[in-house]
Design an enzyme around this catalytic site. Structure first.
Site, PDB file in Angstrom:
ATOM      1  N   HIS A  78       0.839  -1.203   0.000  1.00  0.00           N
ATOM      2  CA  HIS A  78       0.000   0.000   0.000  1.00  0.00           C
ATOM      3  C   HIS A  78       0.875   1.255   0.000  1.00  0.00           C
ATOM      4  CE1 HIS A  78      -3.208  -2.729   1.053  1.00  0.00           C
ATOM      5  NE2 HIS A  78      -2.588  -3.086   2.148  1.00  0.00           N
ATOM      6  N   GLU A  91      -1.218  -0.464   8.260  1.00  0.00           N
ATOM      7  CA  GLU A  91      -2.165  -1.370   8.907  1.00  0.00           C
ATOM      8  C   GLU A  91      -1.461  -2.187   9.974  1.00  0.00           C
ATOM      9  OE1 GLU A  91      -2.825  -3.247   4.949  1.00  0.00           O
ATOM     10  OE2 GLU A  91      -2.615  -5.144   5.993  1.00  0.00           O
ATOM     11  N   HIS A 128       3.277  -7.565   1.700  1.00  0.00           N
ATOM     12  CA  HIS A 128       2.665  -8.471   2.678  1.00  0.00           C
ATOM     13  C   HIS A 128       1.543  -9.290   2.057  1.00  0.00           C
ATOM     14  CE1 HIS A 128       0.142  -4.847   2.735  1.00  0.00           C
ATOM     15  NE2 HIS A 128      -0.860  -5.651   3.024  1.00  0.00           N
ATOM     16  N   ARG A 152      -1.556  -4.783  -6.117  1.00  0.00           N
ATOM     17  CA  ARG A 152      -1.386  -6.235  -6.102  1.00  0.00           C
ATOM     18  C   ARG A 152      -0.099  -6.592  -6.838  1.00  0.00           C
ATOM     19  NH1 ARG A 152      -6.345  -7.696  -8.259  1.00  0.00           N
ATOM     20  NH2 ARG A 152      -7.387  -7.481  -6.269  1.00  0.00           N
TER      21      ARG A 152
HETATM   22 ZN    ZN Z   1      -2.875  -4.894   3.180  1.00  0.00          ZN
END
Ligand code: ZN
Length: 318
Positions: free
Chosen positions: A100, A118, A175, A195
């Site tokens: 991200h 996150e 991740h 992605r």
């Molecule tokens: Zn994520």
């Protein structure tokens, strides 16, 4: 002053990697065969949670943020969006390997208010379950070459995972959540994902999901920086609070409640998720039952409140 917890109804998201555990383990009435995510505390436009009680019942958390900023001690109209998002993810299959952007990249390139840092609290994990966290490339050129040549086995770092583990995943960290894990995620309120690798899977129509390798190469932190945090424990009567992480974006705590705790809220607002057990929260002279799968926000100025029971809770604030 609004003096009650704001209980929220989750919004569910269909994902190819999702399963049935949000129903079988958390008791939610899920709408899809492959339900991957429950957005349990969300003011994000792609799935805002609905308020269940009080004078705001039926409105979304997004509505409350926009029209009742005082509930969150919102400082000015310039604050564009509710900052945080809490999800439960049921990884019945491997999630794609992804990365991200940070706030700057998200604002400049995607025209959205937040990037995505996150963190994960692992609710359950099947034996042998793994996560992807970080990569082995030493330079941006090496990262690009390994991505272009599909050297995923060499590039990606894998870690074994078990219930109770906690991982901080700053923006720029490659991740993936692996098959067989259920995770409570606390994140910035953002839905921007690049992605990197999707295991060459195809959907029922025979199509692969889109990859975003160019953007991923730009935003990935090289070399990988392992995140660490000091876990500080405090006792409040019958409640043991362990601070899992404190960053510019959020602070997250694991609370183990055994008995009674008199608490005082100092944050602008507090997000609370009941992971297991049974308890009650008392605010003023009103009591509200709490059980596994219940999520709420304590609004600004709630002051003193009391928790009683036996429960495991994850709490967070800005
Ligand atoms: Zn994520």
């Amino acid at each position: 002053m609004y003096k009650e917890p704001i209980f929220l109804k989750p919004v569910f998201q269909e994902r190819i990697w999702g399963g049935q555990k949000l129903q079988t383990e958390y008791g939610y009435n899920i709408p899809f065969e492959h339900t991957g995510e429950a957005w349990v505390i969300s003011a994000h436009p792609n799935g805002p949670s609905i308020i269940e009680n009080g004078s705001l019942a039926g409105k979304t958390l997004k509505d409350a943020w926009e029209t009742h900023g005082e509930l969150f001690n919102k400082q000015s109209d310039n604050e564009e969006a509710y900052p945080l998002l809490i999800k439960i993810l049921d990884a019945n299959d491997d999630l794609s390997v992804q990365v991200h952007p940070d706030d700057t990249f998200a604002r400049e390139v995607e025209n959205v208010p937040y990037g995505k840092t996150e963190c994960w609290y692992v609710l359950s994990a099947e034996p042998g379950a793994e996560l992807v966290l970080g990569h082995c490339a030493k330079t941006r050129e090496e990262l690009a070459a390994m991505m272009d040549n599909g050297k995923w086995g060499k590039l990606l770092q894998r870690v074994p995972v078990k219930a109770g583990d906690f991982y901080y995943v700053p923006s720029g960290t490659i991740h993936a959540i692996g098959k067989g894990t259920v995770i409570l995620e606390t994140q910035q309120s953002s839905d921007i994902t690049y992605r990197v690798y999707d295991y060459d899977r195809v959907n029922v129509e025979g199509n692969k999901r889109e990859l975003h390798l160019d953007r991923a190469k730009e935003v990935t932190t090289v070399p990988h920086k392992p995140a660490s945090s000091d876990h500080i424990t405090e006792i409040h009567g019958g409640l043991t609070s362990e601070k899992l992480v404190a960053t510019d974006y959020f602070s997250v705590y694991r609370w183990q409640l055994n008995g009674t705790a008199n608490m005082n809220m100092e944050a602008n607002f507090l997000q609370v998720s009941v992971i297991s057990g049974n308890a009650e929260i008392m605010v003023g002279d009103k009591r509200y039952p709490l059980k596994k799968g219940v999520h709420f926000v304590l609004p600004y100025g709630i002051g003193e409140y009391k928790l009683t029971g036996e429960a495991e809770i994850v709490a967070s604030h800005e």
